[in-house]
Write an enzyme that holds these catalytic residues in place. Structure first.
Site, PDB file in Angstrom:
ATOM      1  N   CYS A  14       2.235   0.688  -8.909  1.00  0.00           N
ATOM      2  CA  CYS A  14       3.283   1.156  -7.994  1.00  0.00           C
ATOM      3  C   CYS A  14       4.555   1.469  -8.765  1.00  0.00           C
ATOM      4  CB  CYS A  14       3.537   0.131  -6.892  1.00  0.00           C
ATOM      5  SG  CYS A  14       3.947  -1.508  -7.502  1.00  0.00           S
ATOM      6  N   GLY A  71       0.834  -1.195   0.000  1.00  0.00           N
ATOM      7  CA  GLY A  71       0.000   0.000   0.000  1.00  0.00           C
ATOM      8  C   GLY A  71       0.870   1.247   0.000  1.00  0.00           C
ATOM      9  N   SER A  72       0.316   2.325   0.509  1.00  0.00           N
ATOM     10  CA  SER A  72       1.014   3.608   0.464  1.00  0.00           C
ATOM     11  C   SER A  72       2.105   3.685   1.537  1.00  0.00           C
ATOM     12  CB  SER A  72       0.008   4.738   0.679  1.00  0.00           C
ATOM     13  OG  SER A  72      -0.564   4.603   1.968  1.00  0.00           O
ATOM     14  N   GLY A 127       1.974   2.273   5.289  1.00  0.00           N
ATOM     15  CA  GLY A 127       3.072   1.347   5.592  1.00  0.00           C
ATOM     16  C   GLY A 127       3.805   1.743   6.859  1.00  0.00           C
ATOM     17  N   GLU A 149       5.560  -3.456   0.929  1.00  0.00           N
ATOM     18  CA  GLU A 149       5.763  -3.083  -0.478  1.00  0.00           C
ATOM     19  C   GLU A 149       4.975  -1.804  -0.686  1.00  0.00           C
ATOM     20  OE1 GLU A 149       4.831  -6.479  -2.987  1.00  0.00           O
ATOM     21  OE2 GLU A 149       5.522  -7.728  -1.348  1.00  0.00           O
TER      22      GLU A 149
HETATM   23  P1  NAD Z   1      -3.411   2.392   1.344  1.00  0.00           P
HETATM   24  O1  NAD Z   1      -2.100   2.397   2.055  1.00  0.00           O
HETATM   25  O2  NAD Z   1      -4.341   3.503   1.562  1.00  0.00           O
HETATM   26  O3  NAD Z   1      -4.239   1.057   1.675  1.00  0.00           O
HETATM   27  C1  NAD Z   1      -3.663  -0.223   1.492  1.00  0.00           C
HETATM   28  C2  NAD Z   1      -4.413  -1.236   2.352  1.00  0.00           C
HETATM   29  O4  NAD Z   1      -4.169  -0.959   3.735  1.00  0.00           O
HETATM   30  C3  NAD Z   1      -5.921  -1.233   2.192  1.00  0.00           C
HETATM   31  O5  NAD Z   1      -6.375  -2.572   2.196  1.00  0.00           O
HETATM   32  C4  NAD Z   1      -6.394  -0.491   3.440  1.00  0.00           C
HETATM   33  O6  NAD Z   1      -7.713  -0.845   3.797  1.00  0.00           O
HETATM   34  C5  NAD Z   1      -5.386  -0.952   4.470  1.00  0.00           C
HETATM   35  N1  NAD Z   1      -5.170  -0.090   5.640  1.00  0.00           N
HETATM   36  C6  NAD Z   1      -5.519   1.189   5.831  1.00  0.00           C
HETATM   37  N2  NAD Z   1      -5.084   1.632   7.034  1.00  0.00           N
HETATM   38  C7  NAD Z   1      -4.427   0.608   7.612  1.00  0.00           C
HETATM   39  C8  NAD Z   1      -3.707   0.449   8.846  1.00  0.00           C
HETATM   40  N3  NAD Z   1      -3.576   1.445   9.721  1.00  0.00           N
HETATM   41  N4  NAD Z   1      -3.126  -0.739   9.110  1.00  0.00           N
HETATM   42  C9  NAD Z   1      -3.217  -1.764   8.220  1.00  0.00           C
HETATM   43  N5  NAD Z   1      -3.880  -1.668   7.036  1.00  0.00           N
HETATM   44  C10 NAD Z   1      -4.466  -0.494   6.730  1.00  0.00           C
HETATM   45  O7  NAD Z   1      -3.020   2.253  -0.205  1.00  0.00           O
HETATM   46  P2  NAD Z   1      -3.981   2.361  -1.465  1.00  0.00           P
HETATM   47  O8  NAD Z   1      -4.328   3.790  -1.682  1.00  0.00           O
HETATM   48  O9  NAD Z   1      -5.053   1.356  -1.334  1.00  0.00           O
HETATM   49  O10 NAD Z   1      -2.986   1.852  -2.624  1.00  0.00           O
HETATM   50  C11 NAD Z   1      -2.156   2.677  -3.365  1.00  0.00           C
HETATM   51  C12 NAD Z   1      -0.723   2.616  -2.878  1.00  0.00           C
HETATM   52  O11 NAD Z   1      -0.231   1.271  -2.900  1.00  0.00           O
HETATM   53  C13 NAD Z   1       0.223   3.400  -3.747  1.00  0.00           C
HETATM   54  O12 NAD Z   1       1.101   4.130  -2.935  1.00  0.00           O
HETATM   55  C14 NAD Z   1       0.988   2.322  -4.510  1.00  0.00           C
HETATM   56  O13 NAD Z   1       2.249   2.730  -4.993  1.00  0.00           O
HETATM   57  C15 NAD Z   1       1.089   1.261  -3.486  1.00  0.00           C
HETATM   58  N6  NAD Z   1       1.394  -0.036  -4.092  1.00  0.00           N
HETATM   59  C16 NAD Z   1       2.626  -0.593  -3.907  1.00  0.00           C
HETATM   60  C17 NAD Z   1       2.954  -1.798  -4.521  1.00  0.00           C
HETATM   61  C18 NAD Z   1       4.293  -2.447  -4.357  1.00  0.00           C
HETATM   62  O14 NAD Z   1       4.405  -3.631  -4.665  1.00  0.00           O
HETATM   63  N7  NAD Z   1       5.321  -1.744  -3.921  1.00  0.00           N
HETATM   64  C19 NAD Z   1       2.002  -2.433  -5.322  1.00  0.00           C
HETATM   65  C20 NAD Z   1       0.761  -1.829  -5.499  1.00  0.00           C
HETATM   66  C21 NAD Z   1       0.465  -0.626  -4.869  1.00  0.00           C
END
Ligand code: NAD
Length: 473
Positions: free
Chosen positions: A279, A223-224, A228, A245
């Site tokens: 990503c 995620g973001s 993270g 990631e």
């Molecule tokens: P996000 O971080 O907002 O959410 C990711 C996940 O985390 C969701 O399932 C969300 O419900 C959950 N979440 C939210 N708060 C949390 C917490 N406090 N603890 C645990 N889980 C929690 O990200 P997004 O907006 O859904 O996705 C986009 C981001 O993901 C972009 O920054 C993108 O670059 C990144 N991404 C990275 C990769 C990689 O492999 N490096 C791959 C795909 C996407």
């Protein structure tokens, strides 16, 4: 069955005792809700994690059965490939062809890890009379949390190595894209023993609850960067292993000998696939000043010819953004850059139709310190920046806290590779971007991640070492 098919526990509903109301899922191509998903509450999460713990001893004890079950899981996913792809397109927005390739990648990854076996090896130091052997043990129930841009592919990158290692998994998709993952959980529950894999859907704070649940032994998160960090902080307090990631701001450096006729379309799609919500999409292009106009025109030409539409339409090449928040970020980044002198060679505005569409946009004359260059735009927008010498281009590409991927585009591949080796990131490509091998380590540097996923490294990341010292007679 996945937890979405379970009934809410009896008793009064409340924020700390049971499930919340089901939540709606919106089709980003229309902006209209089209389905509901269950909101897993704390009591139900406790029950799911308890089942994952109960399933672990049997699952970890029979590697051959595990391998067969993972191969069967790949077959089972393929039997519903069309349903998965359609659901994915409806909830995520991506063109059907991209959704289909996501499903086939999922099956391929399950098969790849079904065949991987950790290596027992001798770790003695030569002293006589003792045999020292390194074996690998599973860690227990793993929490797997993924975002909305590649729900199935990222789910497979979590569950395949974790299950192959002998761990059980509780998988949580984004509340924006729960449906295809829910269907996958349902289908795999037909071939995996109960409790080995459970999909939980729900609004946050479900993610935080799952990541910090006392019954979980390890967390794997995609995620973001901002989320993270929260996951890492919570894991640190619990001394719990975590793999992250995170986001990227990949640069593509175009060299002065690039063949734009051959590579222009590929460079374009390296930035605009999945509407830029990748990503490791190309998020910035550095072009030699002498060929700047040509590079911009090659990209703009592609943008002008793209078929925009609902991903369910087979002709569509570029779908909508997934959600209105992301559309707002993209719009703000472009508007801010334009207010500071950037010029859209093409695009620079929303598409006038329902849903979350933004026109494919190529920006020139962009101030290097504008957010569309320094941050992750995660949308169909590409800034092109000129450079005078290669050292300047490499320095600019590396001037970021992200470090996921990067690429170099040119005809002399030895020269391109020498530039690629100077990029601070986990994976670099020549004349390509974002193609990953199942067998490669996948790891971002700097803020883009922690730990290594992919290939055997992904398997070992789901195991802990156990060393057995035994006297030799
Ligand atoms: P996000 O971080 O907002 O959410 C990711 C996940 O985390 C969701 O399932 C969300 O419900 C959950 N979440 C939210 N708060 C949390 C917490 N406090 N603890 C645990 N889980 C929690 O990200 P997004 O907006 O859904 O996705 C986009 C981001 O993901 C972009 O920054 C993108 O670059 C990144 N991404 C990275 C990769 C990689 O492999 N490096 C791959 C795909 C996407």
């Amino acid at each position: 069955m996945g937890t979405h098919d379970l009934q809410a526990p009896a008793g009064p509903k409340g924020p700390d005792s049971s499930e919340g109301e089901p939540f709606t899922v919106v089709n980003p191509a229309t902006g209209e809700p089209f389905a509901e998903a269950a909101d897993c509450g704390p009591a139900e999460l406790d029950a799911v994690v308890a089942r994952a713990r109960a399933a672990w001893p049997a699952w970890r004890s029979d590697p051959a059965a595990r391998s067969a079950a993972l191969s069967a899981a790949a077959d089972a996913a393929e039997t519903v490939a069309d349903d998965l792809a359609v659901l994915l397109t409806r909830e995520q927005g991506k063109p059907l062809a991209e959704a289909r390739s996501e499903v086939s990648r999922l099956a391929a990854r399950l098969r790849y890890f079904a065949a991987l076996v950790p290596r027992t090896r001798d770790v003695g130091d030569g002293r006589a009379g003792v045999r020292s052997q390194l074996r690998w043990q599973s860690v227990g129930p793993v929490a797997a949390i993924v975002p909305w841009n590649f729900p199935l592919q990222l789910a497979s990158s979590k569950i395949a190595p974790a299950l192959a290692a002998g761990n059980t998994v509780v998988l949580k998709p984004s509340p924006l894209t729960p449906l295809a993952t829910r269907l996958l959980g349902n289908v795999l529950s037909g071939v995996l023993p109960p409790g080995v894999l459970t999909v939980v859907t729900g609004r946050d704070p479900l993610g935080a609850r799952l990541a910090t649940h006392p019954g979980i032994r390890q967390v794997t998160f995609t995620g973001s960067v901002a989320t993270g960090r929260l996951v890492a902080e919570a894991a640190a307090a619990q001394l719990r292993p975590v793999t992250l990631e995170l986001g990227g701001n990949d640069a593509a450096i175009v060299l002065d000998d690039v063949d734009l006729d051959a590579l222009g379309p590929r460079l374009f799609w390296s930035a605009f696939r999945n509407c830029g919500q990748v990503c490791m999409a190309v998020k910035r292009v550095y072009a030699p000043a002498g060929r700047y106009a040509e590079v911009v025109e090659a990209l703009a030409e592609q943008a002008r010819s793209v078929v925009i539409g609902d991903g369910l339409d087979e002709a569509t090449q570029l779908g909508p953004l997934n959600n209105p928040q992301q559309l707002g970020i993209v719009e703000r980044f472009v508007d801010e850059a334009v207010a500071r002198g950037a010029k859209p060679a093409v695009g620079g505005h929303r598409v006038d139709r329902p849903g979350y569409f933004y026109a494919p946009t190529v920006l020139t004359d962009v101030p290097p310190d504008s957010a569309v260059v320094t941050e992750e735009q995660f949308g169909p927008v590409l800034p092109v920046l000129p450079y005078d010498d290669l050292d300047e281009a490499v320095a600019a590409a590396n001037a970021t806290e992200y470090g996921l991927g990067g690429s170099v585009w040119g005809t002399d591949l030895d020269r391109a590779e020498a530039v690629a080796e100077r990029l601070e990131c986990g994976t670099v490509w020549l004349n390509h971007h974002a193609e990953l091998s199942l067998a490669q380590p996948f790891a971002g540097t700097k803020d883009s991640g922690l730990g290594v996923a992919g290939g055997p490294w992904g398997l070992y990341g789901n195991l802990r070492p156990l060393v057995v010292h035994r006297p030799e007679r």
